[in-house]
Design a protein around this motif. Structure first.
Motif, short mmCIF file in Angstrom:
data_model
loop_
_atom_site.label_atom_id
_atom_site.label_comp_id
_atom_site.label_asym_id
_atom_site.label_seq_id
_atom_site.Cartn_x
_atom_site.Cartn_y
_atom_site.Cartn_z
N HIS A 37 0.81 -1.22 0.00
CA HIS A 37 0.00 0.00 0.00
C HIS A 37 0.84 1.27 0.00
O HIS A 37 0.32 2.35 -0.29
N ARG A 38 2.12 1.14 0.28
CA ARG A 38 3.03 2.27 0.06
C ARG A 38 3.39 2.40 -1.42
O ARG A 38 3.66 3.50 -1.91
N LEU A 39 3.41 1.28 -2.12
CA LEU A 39 3.83 1.25 -3.51
C LEU A 39 2.70 1.44 -4.51
O LEU A 39 2.93 1.90 -5.64
N ALA A 40 1.48 1.08 -4.12
CA ALA A 40 0.36 1.08 -5.07
C ALA A 40 -0.82 1.87 -4.51
O ALA A 40 -1.19 1.70 -3.34
N PRO A 41 -1.44 2.70 -5.33
CA PRO A 41 -2.59 3.50 -4.88
C PRO A 41 -3.89 2.70 -4.94
O PRO A 41 -4.65 2.79 -5.89
N LEU A 42 -4.15 1.91 -3.91
CA LEU A 42 -5.35 1.09 -3.85
C LEU A 42 -6.45 1.82 -3.07
O LEU A 42 -6.16 2.67 -2.22
N PRO A 43 -7.72 1.51 -3.34
CA PRO A 43 -8.81 2.22 -2.66
C PRO A 43 -8.84 1.95 -1.16
O PRO A 43 -8.41 0.89 -0.70
N ARG A 44 -9.40 2.89 -0.42
CA ARG A 44 -9.45 2.74 1.03
C ARG A 44 -10.35 1.59 1.46
O ARG A 44 -10.14 1.02 2.54
#
Length: 284
Positions: free
Chosen positions: A258-265
């Protein structure tokens, strides 16, 4: 524009990713799908078998290695290492700077705590041991960077999805059965929705090599129980007491991803996972 080659596109995960990327073209990536036998008649699909001349593939920037063996004896499972090394060969021949290898949560020694990338590898079963051997082998190779994706459960491509599919296809509907633990819930696992998996792979394919770890856990930001998924899907089930040997918790620490990829909350929300799973499963 970078080109990513998907090895093993005919598998369940490969078909889900192709469905997502066919509808939602990833920015900055051109995707080519490899099929060992008959490939779909489409410009983005190729027929290629292990051992074929890789130079014929042209220039590739990244390889996603999904192909592998999930069952069988030790000799059959050893093919995971062979296929991992074949992915490295293809990457070298085509100029790719990275290979994203599909590994598994199964490589870890069991723990009730969220498993991090630095936690001990000590698979309790032959499949996990084979994936761990594959990881060791590809890291010893020279050339492109290896990043092993330690995947939890891809929604729509695992056993619960198969049970839901069978229930929906049956003329006579029989409720599913689910192990119930002392907590009052079913098994807790790290799931990821197909579209979120696609976004994660896009990010890992495009990040600078200096940001790419040797291994990264793949799952939503929080785990989910299987009963929550069945409730979200509207599938009836009956409880069955969990046997002593059953494992209630097998979840991943996914802070690195989740630091590397912009995933939804809401990537760990059962309704989000099920909605995404059913949408893309119908199109895969």
């Amino acid at each position: 524009m970078k080109t990513i080659l998907v090895l093993g596109a005919s598998g369940k995960v490969g078909r889900l990713l192709r469905a997502v990327w066919s509808a939602e073209t990833p920015q900055g990536l051109r995707v080519i799908y490899q099929f060992r036998d008959a490939a779909p008649d489409a410009a983005d699909c190729i027929r290629f078998a292990p051992g074929d001349p890789a130079e014929d593939l042209g220039t590739i920037d990244a390889v996603l290695s999904l192909w592998g063996v999930t069952s069988g004896d030790a000799r059959a499972l050893a093919a995971n290492t062979d296929l991992g090394l074949e992915a490295m060969r293809i990457a070298r021949a085509t100029g790719a700077d990275r290979v994203l290898h599909a590994s598994s949560i199964a490589v870890y020694a069991p723990s009730d705590a969220p498993l991090g990338e630095d936690d001990p590898v000590g698979a309790p079963n032959a499949y996990g041991a084979a994936k761990a051997d594959m990881e060791i082998a590809v890291r010893s190779e020279t050339g492109p960077r290896s990043c092993c994706l330690r995947i939890g459960s891809v929604a729509g491509a695992e056993s619960l999805a198969a049970s839901v599919d069978a229930y929906q296809a049956a003329e006579v509907k029989t409720p599913l059965t689910l192990h119930r633990f002392a907590s009052g819930h079913g098994p807790a696992r790290s799931y990821i929705a197909p579209s979120d998996l696609a976004r994660a792979i896009e990010a890992l394919a495009l990040r600078p090599l200096t940001d790419l770890p040797e291994a990264v856990n793949i799952g939503a930001s929080r785990p989910v129980t299987m009963d929550a998924l069945l409730h979200a899907a509207g599938i009836p089930f009956d409880w069955q007491p969990a046997p002593d040997a059953a494992r209630e918790i097998a979840v991943l620490n996914t802070e690195c991803l989740h630091r590397l990829a912009p995933l939804p909350r809401d990537d760990g929300d059962p309704d989000h996972i099920v909605r995404d799973w059913l949408h893309w499963r119908a199109r895969a």
